[in-house]
Design a protein around this motif. Structure first.
Motif, PDB file in Angstrom:
ATOM      1  N   THR A   1       0.841  -1.196   0.000  1.00 39.41           N
ATOM      2  CA  THR A   1       0.000   0.000   0.000  1.00 39.41           C
ATOM      3  C   THR A   1       0.874   1.244   0.000  1.00 39.41           C
ATOM      4  O   THR A   1       2.060   1.171   0.326  1.00 39.41           O
ATOM      5  N   ALA A   2       0.258   2.366  -0.349  1.00 36.23           N
ATOM      6  CA  ALA A   2       0.917   3.664  -0.195  1.00 36.23           C
ATOM      7  C   ALA A   2       0.057   4.571   0.674  1.00 36.23           C
ATOM      8  O   ALA A   2       0.317   5.772   0.771  1.00 36.23           O
TER       9      ALA A   2
ATOM     10  N   ASN B   1       3.724   0.401  -5.796  1.00 30.10           N
ATOM     11  CA  ASN B   1       3.902   0.407  -7.248  1.00 30.10           C
ATOM     12  C   ASN B   1       3.248   1.672  -7.791  1.00 30.10           C
ATOM     13  O   ASN B   1       2.495   2.342  -7.069  1.00 30.10           O
ATOM     14  N   PRO B   2       3.520   2.036  -9.033  1.00 33.82           N
ATOM     15  CA  PRO B   2       2.958   3.278  -9.577  1.00 33.82           C
ATOM     16  C   PRO B   2       1.436   3.345  -9.500  1.00 33.82           C
ATOM     17  O   PRO B   2       0.872   4.414  -9.249  1.00 33.82           O
ATOM     18  N   SER B   3       0.759   2.197  -9.710  1.00 29.77           N
ATOM     19  CA  SER B   3      -0.702   2.188  -9.674  1.00 29.77           C
ATOM     20  C   SER B   3      -1.223   2.548  -8.287  1.00 29.77           C
ATOM     21  O   SER B   3      -2.180   3.317  -8.135  1.00 29.77           O
ATOM     22  N   ILE B   4      -0.583   1.987  -7.252  1.00 34.43           N
ATOM     23  CA  ILE B   4      -0.996   2.257  -5.877  1.00 34.43           C
ATOM     24  C   ILE B   4      -0.782   3.725  -5.535  1.00 34.43           C
ATOM     25  O   ILE B   4      -1.656   4.391  -4.958  1.00 34.43           O
ATOM     26  N   ILE B   5       0.376   4.265  -5.887  1.00 40.99           N
ATOM     27  CA  ILE B   5       0.683   5.650  -5.526  1.00 40.99           C
ATOM     28  C   ILE B   5      -0.180   6.615  -6.329  1.00 40.99           C
ATOM     29  O   ILE B   5      -0.580   7.676  -5.818  1.00 40.99           O
TER      30      ILE B   5
ATOM     31  N   ALA C   1      10.204   0.747  -4.134  1.00 38.01           N
ATOM     32  CA  ALA C   1       9.740   1.812  -5.022  1.00 38.01           C
ATOM     33  C   ALA C   1      10.104   1.419  -6.448  1.00 38.01           C
ATOM     34  O   ALA C   1      11.259   1.115  -6.732  1.00 38.01           O
ATOM     35  N   GLU C   2       9.123   1.438  -7.340  1.00 39.29           N
ATOM     36  CA  GLU C   2       9.311   0.870  -8.676  1.00 39.29           C
ATOM     37  C   GLU C   2       9.759   1.899  -9.708  1.00 39.29           C
ATOM     38  O   GLU C   2       9.227   3.022  -9.753  1.00 39.29           O
ATOM     39  N   VAL C   3      10.705   1.508 -10.532  1.00 42.11           N
ATOM     40  CA  VAL C   3      11.104   2.357 -11.656  1.00 42.11           C
ATOM     41  C   VAL C   3       9.990   2.340 -12.695  1.00 42.11           C
ATOM     42  O   VAL C   3       9.204   1.398 -12.776  1.00 42.11           O
TER      43      VAL C   3
END
Length: 214
Positions: free
Chosen positions: A7-8, A28-32, A56-58
């Protein structure tokens, strides 16, 4: 088994952190994106109080840009783990990060072969997506067993981080099969406490306690 929260949501993270049960965070980018906040801002805030690994995902899909983004993310805090997709360019980036002493989490793993390649590249964590495998008719839990056996055969230190966990049965089974870590949504975390006998037993305890004086 280490417990990570997927989660973020800062409020969710703080609830589990305050219980003393939280070992790390995966994002992941979707969560953030759901938070509507700046990506690096959210990671920085999480790392301000979570001392375990924070993935933290690139965003890039080529090794050169992945490395650039990863170095920027790693500079946020010492406990940031660079999350990289399990593609050839991602593996190239993992080798580079490993040479620099930067922790990595290789994500989107769906086969034992992929997990072996990630371990050979020096990945810190491998994230098998068990729920997504179940969705398309494969046995996600069997993948955890296969990876565990392969890693133990050759002494790989890459940690198995079970991901895409949908319910408490997944949680229990990945522990039985030797996953080093599991990452779960907050909703699944809440479900871990639930059992009808616990609820009924607590209700009786509360009712009986009303008859006592302190």
């Amino acid at each position: 088994m280490n417990l990570f929260l997927d989660t973020a949501d800062i409020a969710e993270i703080k609830k589990v952190h305050e219980m003393g049960l939280l070992d790390g965070i995966t994002t992941n980018p979707s969560i953030i994106a759901k938070s509507g906040r700046k990506f690096t801002e959210v990671i920085k805030e999480i790392c301000s109080f979570v001392k375990g690994p924070v993935s933290a995902e690139v965003l890039a899909t080529d090794a050169k840009t992945m490395i650039k983004e990863g170095l920027e993310l790693a500079a946020i805090a010492e406990n940031v783990v660079i999350k990289v997709p399990l593609i050839p360019e991602g593996i190239k980036a993992v080798v580079e990060f490993t040479s620099k002493g930067i922790s990595t989490n290789v994500t989107l793993c769906f086969t034992a072969n992929q997990a072996l390649l990630a371990a050979k590249a020096g990945a810190t964590f491998i994230s098998p997506f068990i729920g997504r495998l179940d969705d398309v008719g494969y046995d996600g839990l069997e993948l955890i067993s296969e990876i565990r056996e392969i890693y133990d055969n050759y002494g790989y230190e890459t940690q198995i981080l079970a991901a895409s966990v949908r319910h408490p049965i997944h949680f229990k089974e990945v522990a039985l099969r030797g996953a080093d870590c599991v990452t779960i949504p907050y909703g699944v975390f809440e479900m871990l406490f639930k059992h009808p006998l616990t609820d009924s037993g607590l209700a009786k305890f509360i009712e009986d306690s009303k008859k006592l004086t302190w």
